[in-house]
Motif scaffolding. Structure first.
Motif, PDB file in Angstrom:
ATOM      1  N   GLU A 216       6.482  -0.030  -7.028  1.00 33.87           N
ATOM      2  CA  GLU A 216       7.685  -0.851  -6.948  1.00 33.87           C
ATOM      3  C   GLU A 216       8.951   0.002  -6.986  1.00 33.87           C
ATOM      4  O   GLU A 216       9.901  -0.238  -6.223  1.00 33.87           O
ATOM      5  CB  GLU A 216       7.699  -1.873  -8.084  1.00 33.87           C
ATOM      6  N   ALA A 217       8.982   0.996  -7.871  1.00 37.01           N
ATOM      7  CA  ALA A 217      10.157   1.858  -7.971  1.00 37.01           C
ATOM      8  C   ALA A 217      10.367   2.634  -6.681  1.00 37.01           C
ATOM      9  O   ALA A 217      11.503   2.785  -6.200  1.00 37.01           O
ATOM     10  CB  ALA A 217      10.008   2.814  -9.146  1.00 37.01           C
ATOM     11  N   ALA A 218       9.280   3.122  -6.097  1.00 37.54           N
ATOM     12  CA  ALA A 218       9.394   3.858  -4.842  1.00 37.54           C
ATOM     13  C   ALA A 218       9.861   2.957  -3.713  1.00 37.54           C
ATOM     14  O   ALA A 218      10.709   3.340  -2.894  1.00 37.54           O
ATOM     15  CB  ALA A 218       8.046   4.494  -4.491  1.00 37.54           C
ATOM     16  N   GLU A 219       9.331   1.755  -3.667  1.00 39.91           N
ATOM     17  CA  GLU A 219       9.715   0.821  -2.606  1.00 39.91           C
ATOM     18  C   GLU A 219      11.210   0.525  -2.653  1.00 39.91           C
ATOM     19  O   GLU A 219      11.902   0.563  -1.630  1.00 39.91           O
ATOM     20  CB  GLU A 219       8.914  -0.472  -2.735  1.00 39.91           C
ATOM     21  N   GLN A 220      11.726   0.248  -3.841  1.00 36.64           N
ATOM     22  CA  GLN A 220      13.154  -0.061  -3.973  1.00 36.64           C
ATOM     23  C   GLN A 220      14.026   1.137  -3.610  1.00 36.64           C
ATOM     24  O   GLN A 220      15.048   0.996  -2.933  1.00 36.64           O
ATOM     25  CB  GLN A 220      13.446  -0.527  -5.394  1.00 36.64           C
ATOM     26  N   LYS A 251       8.029  -0.810   6.158  1.00 42.05           N
ATOM     27  CA  LYS A 251       7.605  -2.053   6.798  1.00 42.05           C
ATOM     28  C   LYS A 251       8.575  -3.194   6.485  1.00 42.05           C
ATOM     29  O   LYS A 251       8.923  -3.998   7.365  1.00 42.05           O
ATOM     30  CB  LYS A 251       6.188  -2.409   6.348  1.00 42.05           C
ATOM     31  N   SER A 252       9.031  -3.281   5.229  1.00 40.91           N
ATOM     32  CA  SER A 252       9.967  -4.341   4.847  1.00 40.91           C
ATOM     33  C   SER A 252      11.288  -4.218   5.592  1.00 40.91           C
ATOM     34  O   SER A 252      11.945  -5.225   5.897  1.00 40.91           O
ATOM     35  CB  SER A 252      10.237  -4.293   3.335  1.00 40.91           C
ATOM     36  N   PRO A 258       6.456   7.324  13.509  1.00 41.46           N
ATOM     37  CA  PRO A 258       7.565   8.251  13.249  1.00 41.46           C
ATOM     38  C   PRO A 258       8.836   7.932  14.039  1.00 41.46           C
ATOM     39  O   PRO A 258       9.794   8.672  13.972  1.00 41.46           O
ATOM     40  CB  PRO A 258       6.975   9.579  13.699  1.00 41.46           C
ATOM     41  N   GLN A 259       8.823   6.812  14.797  1.00 41.84           N
ATOM     42  CA  GLN A 259       9.957   6.536  15.682  1.00 41.84           C
ATOM     43  C   GLN A 259      11.278   6.440  14.916  1.00 41.84           C
ATOM     44  O   GLN A 259      12.302   7.002  15.348  1.00 41.84           O
ATOM     45  CB  GLN A 259       9.719   5.226  16.447  1.00 41.84           C
ATOM     46  N   ASP A 260      11.284   5.728  13.784  1.00 45.32           N
ATOM     47  CA  ASP A 260      12.514   5.540  13.014  1.00 45.32           C
ATOM     48  C   ASP A 260      12.645   6.550  11.878  1.00 45.32           C
ATOM     49  O   ASP A 260      13.744   7.021  11.581  1.00 45.32           O
ATOM     50  CB  ASP A 260      12.557   4.116  12.444  1.00 45.32           C
ATOM     51  N   VAL A 261      11.539   6.845  11.238  1.00 46.47           N
ATOM     52  CA  VAL A 261      11.540   7.837  10.168  1.00 46.47           C
ATOM     53  C   VAL A 261      10.119   8.403  10.050  1.00 46.47           C
ATOM     54  O   VAL A 261       9.144   7.648   9.947  1.00 46.47           O
ATOM     55  CB  VAL A 261      12.012   7.230   8.820  1.00 46.47           C
ATOM     56  N   ALA A 262      10.014   9.711  10.114  1.00 44.11           N
ATOM     57  CA  ALA A 262       8.710  10.351   9.913  1.00 44.11           C
ATOM     58  C   ALA A 262       8.354  10.280   8.429  1.00 44.11           C
ATOM     59  O   ALA A 262       9.234  10.240   7.566  1.00 44.11           O
ATOM     60  CB  ALA A 262       8.742  11.789  10.384  1.00 44.11           C
ATOM     61  N   LEU A 275      -3.469   3.183   8.657  1.00 42.72           N
ATOM     62  CA  LEU A 275      -2.178   2.609   9.033  1.00 42.72           C
ATOM     63  C   LEU A 275      -1.682   3.260  10.321  1.00 42.72           C
ATOM     64  O   LEU A 275      -1.386   4.460  10.344  1.00 42.72           O
ATOM     65  CB  LEU A 275      -1.161   2.821   7.912  1.00 42.72           C
ATOM     66  N   GLY A 276      -1.576   2.492  11.381  1.00 46.97           N
ATOM     67  CA  GLY A 276      -1.118   3.040  12.652  1.00 46.97           C
ATOM     68  C   GLY A 276      -1.980   4.213  13.073  1.00 46.97           C
ATOM     69  O   GLY A 276      -3.208   4.124  13.108  1.00 46.97           O
ATOM     70  N   ASP A 277      -1.312   5.325  13.387  1.00 42.41           N
ATOM     71  CA  ASP A 277      -2.038   6.552  13.736  1.00 42.41           C
ATOM     72  C   ASP A 277      -2.307   7.413  12.504  1.00 42.41           C
ATOM     73  O   ASP A 277      -2.655   8.591  12.628  1.00 42.41           O
ATOM     74  CB  ASP A 277      -1.239   7.360  14.761  1.00 42.41           C
TER      75      ASP A 277
END
Length: 326
Positions: A216-220, A251-252, A258-262, A275-277
């Motif tokens: 949760e802390a990382a997500e925020q 995702k949120s 990596p298109q928006d952020v690697a 997850l994806g590739d």
């Protein structure tokens, strides 16, 4: 009639080592065979009743980890338990939630239970204050250690592993690289040091943020970072728990790697390949860490006076699609 001290002298070990062999306790196979051969030569017959009365320790070790929900510690704990069972020992598993008060409580419990030794993943507050002499049993640290620690330890080469991830991102053309690190352990600090040093050597900024060790802390933290105008091109995350939080945040935010952020991190968990590739990670040698920690504990019991030993293991870079520009 031969006594324990006679067997010890004949085998070239201490009387306490002979006692551990008699109770199927923690000794190496080589020492056990030497002691058993000496007992056979001397026709030694143990006084079992007296030995039980004199015994001060159980054939039990303590395993104290910060969060058993973290797959890294789950895997290491399994390796420790397997090796302990192979050596005729039981394991008491304790979970501290990175809380120094709980660490102190469980160390007291280990004293009360008269454990043979402890394998411990301590917080930064506890890592330099542990005194095996005062505790009455040997301690082997896993995952975390400091230069001032008075115990044996087995750890990953955290600085090199973090620098390896930075180097990989640079090879893919990324220059604006941010880092997310846990704020309670030496491991996070060491990985931050490797991250910073690698970027500074390349003449690049090393923006970093530190969070509590939870999804949760990382997500925020990552959600907030991604919402800022100067969000990083790539993000390095210092452990599997925080990596899962970063995945949720991306995702949120409706973004993609990596298109928006690697995205790169630590711990090659099953889900990182689904997850994806897949996510680029440093795979830690979890089984080797657990087995080595147990072996070091047995060695310390056989040779209580030997000097401190720290084993540094290497991680493996596993490259997947999350860091490969498309």
């Amino acid at each position: 009639m031969a006594k324990i001290k006679d067997v010890a002298a004949a085998a070239g070990v201490s009387p306490s080592t002979v006692s551990r062999v008699l109770c199927n306790g923690p000794v190496s196979d080589k020492v056990r065979k030497r002691v058993e051969a000496a007992m056979a030569r001397l026709d030694y017959r143990p006084n079992l009743a007296a030995r039980r009365l004199r015994s001060q320790h159980t054939d039990t070790i303590g395993l104290i980890v910060s969060d058993i929900r973290n797959p890294f510690f789950t895997a290491v704990s399994r390796a420790v338990e397997d090796e302990a069972y192979r050596n005729g020992m039981r394991v008491i598993l304790c979970n501290t939630d990175e809380n120094p008060d709980k660490e102190a409580m469980y160390l007291r419990l280990m004293q009360e239970e008269r454990v043979t030794g402890v394998i411990f993943a301590p917080t930064r507050q506890m890592v330099t204050s542990i005194d095996p002499q005062a505790l009455g049993f040997p301690v082997v640290m896993i995952d975390r250690v400091s230069a001032d620690a008075a115990t044996d330890a087995v750890v990953l080469d955290n600085r090199r592993a973090a620098a390896q991830l930075v180097g990989h991102l640079q090879q893919q053309g990324y220059r604006d690289i941010g880092g997310l690190f846990g704020n309670t352990s030496n491991t996070g600090m060491e990985r931050h040091a490797g991250f910073s040093e690698a970027l500074q050597q390349a003449g690049l900024a090393a923006p970093a943020r530190f969070v509590a060790p939870s999804v949760e802390a990382a997500e925020q933290a990552v959600l907030q970072w991604l919402a800022e105008p100067a969000r990083p091109q790539a993000l390095l995350v210092s452990n599997g728990v925080l990596l899962l939080g970063a995945v949720r945040a991306i995702k949120s935010a409706g973004l993609h790697w990596p298109q928006d952020v690697a995205l790169v991190g630590f711990d090659n968990e099953v889900w990182t390949d689904l997850l994806g590739d897949g996510l680029t990670v440093v795979e830690q040698p979890v089984n080797e860490i657990g087995r080595t920690a147990m072996a070091m504990l047995l060695e310390r019991l056989d040779e209580p006076e030997r000097s401190q030993r720290i084993v540094v293991l290497q991680g493996k870079l596993v490259v997947r699609g999350s860091s490969l520009p498309q």
